[in-house]
Design an enzyme around this catalytic site. Structure first.
Site, short mmCIF file in Angstrom:
data_model
loop_
_atom_site.label_atom_id
_atom_site.label_comp_id
_atom_site.label_asym_id
_atom_site.label_seq_id
_atom_site.Cartn_x
_atom_site.Cartn_y
_atom_site.Cartn_z
N THR A 77 0.83 -1.20 0.00
CA THR A 77 0.00 0.00 0.00
C THR A 77 0.87 1.26 0.00
O THR A 77 1.85 1.34 0.73
CB THR A 77 -0.94 0.01 1.22
OG1 THR A 77 -1.79 -1.10 1.13
CG2 THR A 77 -1.78 1.28 1.28
N ASP A 108 -9.91 -1.90 2.80
CA ASP A 108 -10.23 -0.56 3.31
C ASP A 108 -9.86 0.55 2.33
O ASP A 108 -10.48 1.62 2.32
CB ASP A 108 -9.45 -0.32 4.60
CG ASP A 108 -7.94 -0.42 4.36
OD1 ASP A 108 -7.47 -1.53 3.99
OD2 ASP A 108 -7.24 0.60 4.48
N THR A 128 -2.93 2.40 6.18
CA THR A 128 -2.45 1.10 5.72
C THR A 128 -2.62 0.11 6.87
O THR A 128 -2.83 0.52 8.00
CB THR A 128 -0.97 1.19 5.26
OG1 THR A 128 -0.56 -0.11 4.78
CG2 THR A 128 -0.04 1.60 6.39
N GLY A 129 -2.54 -1.17 6.55
CA GLY A 129 -2.67 -2.15 7.62
C GLY A 129 -3.73 -3.18 7.32
O GLY A 129 -4.12 -3.36 6.16
N HIS A 130 -4.20 -3.85 8.34
CA HIS A 130 -5.16 -4.94 8.17
C HIS A 130 -6.53 -4.37 7.76
O HIS A 130 -7.25 -3.80 8.58
CB HIS A 130 -5.26 -5.74 9.47
CG HIS A 130 -6.15 -6.91 9.37
ND1 HIS A 130 -7.15 -7.16 10.27
CD2 HIS A 130 -6.22 -7.89 8.45
CE1 HIS A 130 -7.79 -8.27 9.91
NE2 HIS A 130 -7.23 -8.72 8.82
N1 ASP Z 1 -4.93 -2.13 3.84
C1 ASP Z 1 -4.61 -3.01 2.73
C2 ASP Z 1 -5.70 -4.04 2.59
O1 ASP Z 1 -6.09 -4.61 3.59
C3 ASP Z 1 -3.30 -3.71 2.89
C4 ASP Z 1 -2.13 -2.83 3.21
O2 ASP Z 1 -2.28 -1.74 3.74
O3 ASP Z 1 -0.99 -3.23 2.93
O4 ASP Z 1 -6.11 -4.31 1.50
#
Ligand code: ASP
Length: 218
Positions: A77, A108, A128-130
């Site tokens: 991301t 997200d 960014t993240g889960h």
């Molecule tokens: N937020 C992104 C997703 O869950 C992944 C990421 O931030 O690396 O699609």
């Protein structure tokens, strides 16, 4: 895909898809709109790199849930927030998502208020993240709600990420800028690569608490 709602921006295009007051389009409609405003289309194959194809081949044997995938894989991301000299803020969030996701999974990143949000009154955020956790707590909007209630952008980000950890056991990160130029880069993941340009200084870091700076030659 986020759209500019000012119809005059697309003056000259007669196609009905070139003028819309909608704020979000997906799938075929988004493609059609993009084409109508002159965005170059590329075949999907061109977006798949050899490295990613190999990684996918390697990991699909160990199909895991999104949670496990998130904790073991690197992610791609890229987010940005910006403030211009007239006090306008903006955000952008782009991602390949997460490996081994189900067909149809929406993360997200494209969801307004989750992967990003911008409002000239409170500021701009990119996350960014889960993704599943970010969606559950509407992270970008949550951060700005704290800012609206008087928290600094740093405290608002920390509080919201902490809440996401406590409430839905998810880790993530956010970059934030306020209309007055305050900014923060906060995360509860192990690392997050970030950089900020402020006047003639470049700030950057990757590990928790790391905040390095370099003078920019403009
Ligand atoms: N937020 C992104 C997703 O869950 C992944 C990421 O931030 O690396 O699609």
């Amino acid at each position: 895909m986020l759209l500019q709602t000012n119809p005059y921006l697309y003056q000259g295009h007669s196609d009905i898809y070139s003028v819309t007051s909608h704020v979000m389009l997906t799938g075929r409609g988004a493609n059609k709109f993009a084409e109508s405003i002159g965005i170059t289309m590329v075949p999907t194959d061109k977006l798949v790199t050899e490295y990613e194809r190999k990684e996918w081949e390697k990991h699909k044997k160990y199909i895991a849930g999104v949670n496990e995938e998130f904790n073991t894989q690197a992610h791609d991301t890229v987010g940005a927030v910006a403030l211009d000299s007239a006090g306008n803020v903006a955000c952008a969030t782009s991602t390949g998502g997460i490996r081994n996701k189900m067909l149809g999974r929406v993360g997200d990143s494209p969801v307004i208020g989750c992967g990003g949000y911008a409002d000239n009154i409170s500021g701009a955020v990119s996350c960014t993240g889960h993704g599943e956790s970010i969606l559950k707590v509407t992270l970008a909007r949550l951060i700005l709600s704290h800012v609206e209630q008087g928290k600094s952008v740093e405290d608002a980000s920390q509080l919201s990420l902490q809440h996401m950890g406590d409430r839905v056991q998810g880790a993530g990160g956010a970059i934030v800028v306020s209309p007055s130029g305050q900014w923060a880069a906060a995360f509860t993941t192990k690392r997050m690569a970030w950089a900020a340009a402020e006047d003639d200084v470049l700030w950057f870091g990757i590990d928790p608490k790391e905040k390095l700076k370099e003078k920019l030659s403009l």
